[in-house]
Scaffold this motif. Sequence first.
Motif, PDB file in Angstrom:
ATOM      1  N   GLU A  37       0.849  -1.181   0.000  1.00 54.69           N
ATOM      2  CA  GLU A  37       0.000   0.000   0.000  1.00 54.69           C
ATOM      3  C   GLU A  37       0.893   1.242   0.000  1.00 54.69           C
ATOM      4  O   GLU A  37       1.907   1.285   0.709  1.00 54.69           O
ATOM      5  CB  GLU A  37      -0.880  -0.018   1.251  1.00 54.69           C
ATOM      6  N   LEU A  38       0.515   2.228  -0.778  1.00 55.28           N
ATOM      7  CA  LEU A  38       1.303   3.466  -0.833  1.00 55.28           C
ATOM      8  C   LEU A  38       1.214   4.191   0.503  1.00 55.28           C
ATOM      9  O   LEU A  38       0.158   4.182   1.149  1.00 55.28           O
ATOM     10  CB  LEU A  38       0.800   4.374  -1.955  1.00 55.28           C
ATOM     11  N   PRO A  39       2.292   4.821   0.918  1.00 54.73           N
ATOM     12  CA  PRO A  39       2.256   5.533   2.201  1.00 54.73           C
ATOM     13  C   PRO A  39       1.321   6.743   2.129  1.00 54.73           C
ATOM     14  O   PRO A  39       1.271   7.435   1.108  1.00 54.73           O
ATOM     15  CB  PRO A  39       3.703   5.962   2.416  1.00 54.73           C
TER      16      PRO A  39
ATOM     17  N   LEU B  15      16.509  -4.940  13.295  1.00 56.14           N
ATOM     18  CA  LEU B  15      15.881  -5.267  14.571  1.00 56.14           C
ATOM     19  C   LEU B  15      14.529  -4.559  14.692  1.00 56.14           C
ATOM     20  O   LEU B  15      13.526  -5.159  15.104  1.00 56.14           O
ATOM     21  CB  LEU B  15      16.796  -4.878  15.726  1.00 56.14           C
ATOM     22  N   GLY B  16      14.494  -3.288  14.313  1.00 59.37           N
ATOM     23  CA  GLY B  16      13.229  -2.552  14.317  1.00 59.37           C
ATOM     24  C   GLY B  16      12.216  -3.164  13.381  1.00 59.37           C
ATOM     25  O   GLY B  16      11.021  -3.241  13.695  1.00 59.37           O
ATOM     26  N   PHE B  17      12.684  -3.617  12.209  1.00 59.35           N
ATOM     27  CA  PHE B  17      11.766  -4.286  11.286  1.00 59.35           C
ATOM     28  C   PHE B  17      11.157  -5.523  11.926  1.00 59.35           C
ATOM     29  O   PHE B  17       9.944  -5.729  11.880  1.00 59.35           O
ATOM     30  CB  PHE B  17      12.471  -4.687   9.985  1.00 59.35           C
ATOM     31  N   VAL B  18      11.991  -6.378  12.527  1.00 59.01           N
ATOM     32  CA  VAL B  18      11.498  -7.622  13.135  1.00 59.01           C
ATOM     33  C   VAL B  18      10.457  -7.309  14.206  1.00 59.01           C
ATOM     34  O   VAL B  18       9.381  -7.915  14.235  1.00 59.01           O
ATOM     35  CB  VAL B  18      12.663  -8.461  13.710  1.00 59.01           C
ATOM     36  N   LEU B  19      10.768  -6.364  15.079  1.00 56.67           N
ATOM     37  CA  LEU B  19       9.819  -6.017  16.146  1.00 56.67           C
ATOM     38  C   LEU B  19       8.508  -5.504  15.572  1.00 56.67           C
ATOM     39  O   LEU B  19       7.423  -5.907  16.020  1.00 56.67           O
ATOM     40  CB  LEU B  19      10.434  -4.996  17.093  1.00 56.67           C
ATOM     41  N   ASN B  20       8.573  -4.639  14.578  1.00 56.80           N
ATOM     42  CA  ASN B  20       7.354  -4.100  13.971  1.00 56.80           C
ATOM     43  C   ASN B  20       6.606  -5.150  13.164  1.00 56.80           C
ATOM     44  O   ASN B  20       5.375  -5.157  13.147  1.00 56.80           O
ATOM     45  CB  ASN B  20       7.683  -2.878  13.108  1.00 56.80           C
ATOM     46  N   TYR B  21       7.317  -6.041  12.514  1.00 59.42           N
ATOM     47  CA  TYR B  21       6.674  -7.115  11.761  1.00 59.42           C
ATOM     48  C   TYR B  21       5.928  -8.051  12.712  1.00 59.42           C
ATOM     49  O   TYR B  21       4.782  -8.433  12.452  1.00 59.42           O
ATOM     50  CB  TYR B  21       7.706  -7.889  10.941  1.00 59.42           C
ATOM     51  N   LEU B  22       6.573  -8.422  13.813  1.00 59.35           N
ATOM     52  CA  LEU B  22       5.928  -9.322  14.781  1.00 59.35           C
ATOM     53  C   LEU B  22       4.692  -8.690  15.414  1.00 59.35           C
ATOM     54  O   LEU B  22       3.761  -9.401  15.795  1.00 59.35           O
ATOM     55  CB  LEU B  22       6.927  -9.734  15.863  1.00 59.35           C
ATOM     56  N   GLU B  23       4.667  -7.377  15.510  1.00 54.08           N
ATOM     57  CA  GLU B  23       3.500  -6.679  16.053  1.00 54.08           C
ATOM     58  C   GLU B  23       2.465  -6.378  14.969  1.00 54.08           C
ATOM     59  O   GLU B  23       1.429  -5.768  15.245  1.00 54.08           O
ATOM     60  CB  GLU B  23       3.934  -5.378  16.728  1.00 54.08           C
ATOM     61  N   GLY B  24       2.747  -6.790  13.735  1.00 49.54           N
ATOM     62  CA  GLY B  24       1.807  -6.581  12.639  1.00 49.54           C
ATOM     63  C   GLY B  24       1.737  -5.150  12.137  1.00 49.54           C
ATOM     64  O   GLY B  24       0.771  -4.760  11.490  1.00 49.54           O
ATOM     65  N   LYS B  25       2.778  -4.370  12.384  1.00 50.81           N
ATOM     66  CA  LYS B  25       2.776  -2.961  11.998  1.00 50.81           C
ATOM     67  C   LYS B  25       3.369  -2.707  10.618  1.00 50.81           C
ATOM     68  O   LYS B  25       3.210  -1.617  10.077  1.00 50.81           O
ATOM     69  CB  LYS B  25       3.537  -2.128  13.034  1.00 50.81           C
ATOM     70  N   VAL B  26       4.090  -3.680  10.086  1.00 50.00           N
ATOM     71  CA  VAL B  26       4.722  -3.514   8.774  1.00 50.00           C
ATOM     72  C   VAL B  26       4.634  -4.845   8.028  1.00 50.00           C
ATOM     73  O   VAL B  26       4.803  -5.906   8.627  1.00 50.00           O
ATOM     74  CB  VAL B  26       6.197  -3.038   8.932  1.00 50.00           C
ATOM     75  N   PRO B  27       4.320  -4.800   6.731  1.00 47.92           N
ATOM     76  CA  PRO B  27       4.244  -6.052   5.969  1.00 47.92           C
ATOM     77  C   PRO B  27       5.631  -6.637   5.697  1.00 47.92           C
ATOM     78  O   PRO B  27       6.635  -5.920   5.715  1.00 47.92           O
ATOM     79  CB  PRO B  27       3.558  -5.644   4.671  1.00 47.92           C
ATOM     80  N   PHE B  28       5.668  -7.932   5.430  1.00 49.19           N
ATOM     81  CA  PHE B  28       6.934  -8.613   5.187  1.00 49.19           C
ATOM     82  C   PHE B  28       7.691  -8.008   4.009  1.00 49.19           C
ATOM     83  O   PHE B  28       8.930  -7.997   4.008  1.00 49.19           O
ATOM     84  CB  PHE B  28       6.719 -10.108   4.948  1.00 49.19           C
ATOM     85  N   GLU B  29       6.991  -7.495   3.011  1.00 48.02           N
ATOM     86  CA  GLU B  29       7.644  -6.966   1.814  1.00 48.02           C
ATOM     87  C   GLU B  29       8.690  -5.887   2.136  1.00 48.02           C
ATOM     88  O   GLU B  29       9.612  -5.667   1.368  1.00 48.02           O
ATOM     89  CB  GLU B  29       6.602  -6.393   0.841  1.00 48.02           C
ATOM     90  N   PHE B  30       8.543  -5.251   3.264  1.00 43.95           N
ATOM     91  CA  PHE B  30       9.514  -4.228   3.645  1.00 43.95           C
ATOM     92  C   PHE B  30      10.892  -4.844   3.906  1.00 43.95           C
ATOM     93  O   PHE B  30      11.902  -4.168   3.865  1.00 43.95           O
ATOM     94  CB  PHE B  30       9.016  -3.464   4.876  1.00 43.95           C
ATOM     95  N   PHE B  31      10.928  -6.156   4.137  1.00 44.01           N
ATOM     96  CA  PHE B  31      12.174  -6.889   4.357  1.00 44.01           C
ATOM     97  C   PHE B  31      13.161  -6.671   3.212  1.00 44.01           C
ATOM     98  O   PHE B  31      14.374  -6.631   3.426  1.00 44.01           O
ATOM     99  CB  PHE B  31      11.875  -8.386   4.522  1.00 44.01           C
ATOM    100  N   TYR B  32      12.654  -6.506   1.998  1.00 42.01           N
ATOM    101  CA  TYR B  32      13.528  -6.390   0.834  1.00 42.01           C
ATOM    102  C   TYR B  32      14.483  -5.203   0.948  1.00 42.01           C
ATOM    103  O   TYR B  32      15.595  -5.250   0.424  1.00 42.01           O
ATOM    104  CB  TYR B  32      12.712  -6.308  -0.460  1.00 42.01           C
ATOM    105  N   THR B  33      14.076  -4.140   1.619  1.00 45.71           N
ATOM    106  CA  THR B  33      14.973  -2.995   1.776  1.00 45.71           C
ATOM    107  C   THR B  33      16.168  -3.337   2.657  1.00 45.71           C
ATOM    108  O   THR B  33      17.224  -2.723   2.536  1.00 45.71           O
ATOM    109  CB  THR B  33      14.248  -1.778   2.384  1.00 45.71           C
ATOM    110  N   LEU B  34      15.993  -4.316   3.546  1.00 49.16           N
ATOM    111  CA  LEU B  34      17.061  -4.670   4.483  1.00 49.16           C
ATOM    112  C   LEU B  34      18.228  -5.374   3.796  1.00 49.16           C
ATOM    113  O   LEU B  34      19.370  -5.270   4.250  1.00 49.16           O
ATOM    114  CB  LEU B  34      16.522  -5.558   5.602  1.00 49.16           C
ATOM    115  N   ILE B  35      17.954  -6.077   2.726  1.00 50.73           N
ATOM    116  CA  ILE B  35      18.997  -6.855   2.059  1.00 50.73           C
ATOM    117  C   ILE B  35      20.112  -5.938   1.569  1.00 50.73           C
ATOM    118  O   ILE B  35      21.282  -6.139   1.903  1.00 50.73           O
ATOM    119  CB  ILE B  35      18.404  -7.686   0.908  1.00 50.73           C
ATOM    120  N   THR B  36      19.745  -4.925   0.794  1.00 53.01           N
ATOM    121  CA  THR B  36      20.767  -4.052   0.215  1.00 53.01           C
ATOM    122  C   THR B  36      21.125  -2.875   1.118  1.00 53.01           C
ATOM    123  O   THR B  36      22.223  -2.346   1.017  1.00 53.01           O
ATOM    124  CB  THR B  36      20.316  -3.524  -1.160  1.00 53.01           C
TER     125      THR B  36
END
Length: 135
Positions: free
Chosen positions: A39-41, A87-108
């Motif tokens: 979803e667009l911000p 770490l912030g991504f994992v915490l927010n993902y586990l709380e359902g605040k951010v979709p998994f797709e945001f993970f892709y930014t972490l790689i690069t």
Amino acid sequence: MSIFAFMKLTLQLASIYNILWGAWVVIFPNHFFELVGMELPSQPMIWQGMGMVIAVFGLGYWWASYDALRHWPIVAVGFLGKVFGPLGFVLNYLEGKVPFEFFYTLITNDFIWWIPFFLILKNVHQDYNWKLKEK
């Protein structure tokens, strides 16, 4: 390749990457979200602000590349961001605040830099003893 050449190359590559990624996010704030089907911000200015911060880190990495040992605090702050961001991504993902797709930014943005930045900081520890100024 000497350790000094490795540090210089690592920081210059990180610099170029950060400046390009930051510019992409500032100029095309919706593009990443469209690419991964998110979803667009509702407030793209926040995402653009993140892009600006990442680009500014790119400038710091370039300057640090001239003498990574002396400018180690820039590398350390960058490394901490590359650890705490996921770490912030994992915490927010586990709380359902951010979709998994945001993970892709972490790689690069983060993961590929962990080892090179760690090796620079290891060298700072061993050869420079975390000095903050010349004596």
